[in-house]
Design an enzyme around this catalytic site. Structure first.
Site, mmCIF file in Angstrom:
data_model
loop_
_atom_site.group_PDB
_atom_site.id
_atom_site.type_symbol
_atom_site.label_atom_id
_atom_site.label_comp_id
_atom_site.label_asym_id
_atom_site.label_seq_id
_atom_site.Cartn_x
_atom_site.Cartn_y
_atom_site.Cartn_z
ATOM 1 N N ASP A 34 0.842 -1.213 0.000
ATOM 2 C CA ASP A 34 0.000 0.000 0.000
ATOM 3 C C ASP A 34 0.867 1.249 0.000
ATOM 4 O OD1 ASP A 34 -2.764 -1.274 2.077
ATOM 5 O OD2 ASP A 34 -1.960 -1.828 0.114
ATOM 6 N N TYR A 37 2.249 1.894 -3.351
ATOM 7 C CA TYR A 37 1.144 2.311 -4.232
ATOM 8 C C TYR A 37 0.840 3.802 -3.983
ATOM 9 C CZ TYR A 37 -3.530 2.370 -6.358
ATOM 10 O OH TYR A 37 -4.638 2.684 -7.127
ATOM 11 N N ASP A 38 0.740 4.172 -2.703
ATOM 12 C CA ASP A 38 0.438 5.584 -2.368
ATOM 13 C C ASP A 38 1.524 6.507 -2.918
ATOM 14 O OD1 ASP A 38 -1.031 4.848 0.899
ATOM 15 O OD2 ASP A 38 -1.791 4.715 -1.164
ATOM 16 N N SER A 83 -36.887 -4.779 -10.168
ATOM 17 C CA SER A 83 -36.637 -5.622 -9.004
ATOM 18 C C SER A 83 -36.503 -7.062 -9.461
ATOM 19 C CB SER A 83 -37.858 -5.514 -8.075
ATOM 20 O OG SER A 83 -37.601 -4.531 -7.154
ATOM 21 N N LYS A 116 -25.709 -13.554 -5.788
ATOM 22 C CA LYS A 116 -26.474 -12.349 -5.469
ATOM 23 C C LYS A 116 -25.693 -11.646 -4.344
ATOM 24 C CE LYS A 116 -31.109 -10.567 -4.550
ATOM 25 N NZ LYS A 116 -30.794 -9.752 -3.346
ATOM 26 N N ARG A 137 -29.984 3.197 -6.203
ATOM 27 C CA ARG A 137 -31.177 2.706 -6.887
ATOM 28 C C ARG A 137 -32.375 3.586 -6.562
ATOM 29 N NH1 ARG A 137 -35.515 -0.321 -5.765
ATOM 30 N NH2 ARG A 137 -36.185 -1.863 -7.294
ATOM 31 N N LYS A 288 -30.646 -15.952 -14.706
ATOM 32 C CA LYS A 288 -31.060 -15.038 -15.768
ATOM 33 C C LYS A 288 -31.042 -15.785 -17.095
ATOM 34 C CE LYS A 288 -28.715 -11.309 -13.409
ATOM 35 N NZ LYS A 288 -27.725 -10.225 -13.432
ATOM 36 N N LYS A 312 -33.161 -17.096 -2.884
ATOM 37 C CA LYS A 312 -32.649 -16.565 -1.615
ATOM 38 C C LYS A 312 -32.187 -17.721 -0.734
ATOM 39 C CE LYS A 312 -33.718 -12.660 -0.474
ATOM 40 N NZ LYS A 312 -33.134 -11.308 -0.541
#
Ligand SMILES: CC(C)(C)c1nc(N2CCN(c3ncccn3)CC2)c2cc(C(N)=O)c(N)nc2n1
Length: 329
Positions: A34, A37-38, A83, A116, A137, A288, A312
């Site tokens: 890190d 990277y910084d 939804s 999900k 949303r 889907k 779910k």
């Protein structure tokens, strides 16, 4: 340093930072500490400050900008964010499959099954390949403008990899489990209220008015759907996800494509048992229809598409830890 030299160095720095971002966020294999990277980002910001003409919209320096907002503006989504209907059992999935197969006249249907992610939905809108707005949303039609917070997320592209007139995508913003645990430790130490779960922590972080706070929360966004695209033609959801990866988005690599519901159900069962090994929380799987012309044939109700369903996982009964019992005793 002269302009020409600075130009070369700025270009090299942006390339190197991009490589480390990809290694860190997509491959989960950091290639640099890190601190190093910084240093790269700080050198880039210093050069851009010295040579403002070298600043480009996709520069990492453009991520943590802006002063704290007074509030969030309302943003109307170009298309309503639909939804999802829910399934809670294998039978529910089979009746979904039956309905879909009927509606496409008995043709073969292939599904893509995705995690999900248990986060919050965000919509990202690009014009001429540049990020214009990022929004929550909201109620599906109107959300809150959280662009400057979403810009702080390294895997949200500020500029797409190939030219496109308009691209609107949706994804799930989330906080990895490690970041969530660390944040709650820090808040406990600071006497601040802890977050109940990573989803609340992500939502609370994106609702920060000060982008520096959002930038410190190690949020991620998995993009999973093209809402609107003017500039390419795509026939399946699988192609859409590949397109999104090529444009520079973080897309979840774990996905399963099949037309066999037995295989789909056993894949879902596999992840229902193994999800605790994931570095982020998922609360189910999403099925889907893969073929976009079949999706058009199936259409949507006013609230949800007929070509997708969420499975779910059973809610977690709170797992009482032995330590809790010991304390009570
Ligand atoms: C594009 C469609 C509508 C099929 C769709 N909709 C989703 N969701 C809608 C309902 N959502 C919602 N949220 C709040 C209130 C009502 N619905 C929450 C997102 C998806 C969420 C995830 C995910 N979380 O990882 C995902 N991989 N794919 C999705 N795909």
């Amino acid at each position: 340093m002269k302009l020409e030299e600075a130009k070369k160095r700025v270009h090299a720095l942006k390339e190197e930072i991009q490589v480390h971002n990809r290694a860190y966020y997509e491959l989960d294999r950091p290639t640099i500490s890190d601190a190093e990277y910084d240093l790269l980002v700080r050198e880039l910001v210093a050069l851009e400050t010295a040579f403002p003409e070298l600043v480009t919209p996709d520069s990492p320096s453009q991520r943590v900008g802006g002063k704290p907002l007074e509030g969030f503006k309302a943003v109307r989504h170009r298309e309503p964010l639909l939804s999802l209907g829910n399934a809670f059992s294998g039978e529910d999935l089979l009746s979904f499959h039956h309905r879909v197969t009927q509606a496409v006249g008995g043709d073969k249907v292939e599904y893509v099954v995705e995690f999900k992610i248990d986060g919050l939905t965000v919509a990202l809108s690009y014009q001429n390949s540049l990020l214009v707005t990022g929004a929550t949303r909201g109620d599906g039609e109107v959300g809150e403008d959280i662009t400057q917070n979403l810009k702080t997320i390294a895997t949200v592209p500020l500029q797409l990899n190939s030219p496109v007139a308009v691209l609107e995508v949706r994804g799930e913003a989330f906080m990895p489990k490690k970041a969530f645990l660390r944040l709650n430790e820090d808040r406990e130490e600071a006497g601040a209220p802890v977050f109940a779960n990573p989803r609340n922590a992500a939502a609370g972080s994106l609702r920060q008015l000060d982008p520096k706070v959002a930038a410190s929360r190690q949020l991620q966004v998995f993009v999973y759907d093209i809402l609107y695209l003017d500039g390419a033609s795509i026939d399946t959801h699988g192609e859409a996800l590949k397109y999104l990866e090529q444009q520079g988005f973080l897309v979840n690599q774990e996905r399963f494509c099949s037309g066999d519901m037995e295989q789909v159900i056993s894949y879902i069962r596999h992840w229902s048992e193994k999800r605790h090994e994931l570095p982020y929380e998922i609360d189910g799987m999403v099925l889907k229809v893969n073929d976009l012309s079949q999706r058009r044939e199936l259409g949507a109700t006013s609230k949800a598409p007929r070509w997708a369903i969420a499975y779910k996982f059973p809610a977690e009964q709170a797992r009482t830890r032995v330590t809790d019992i010991m304390v009570r005793v």
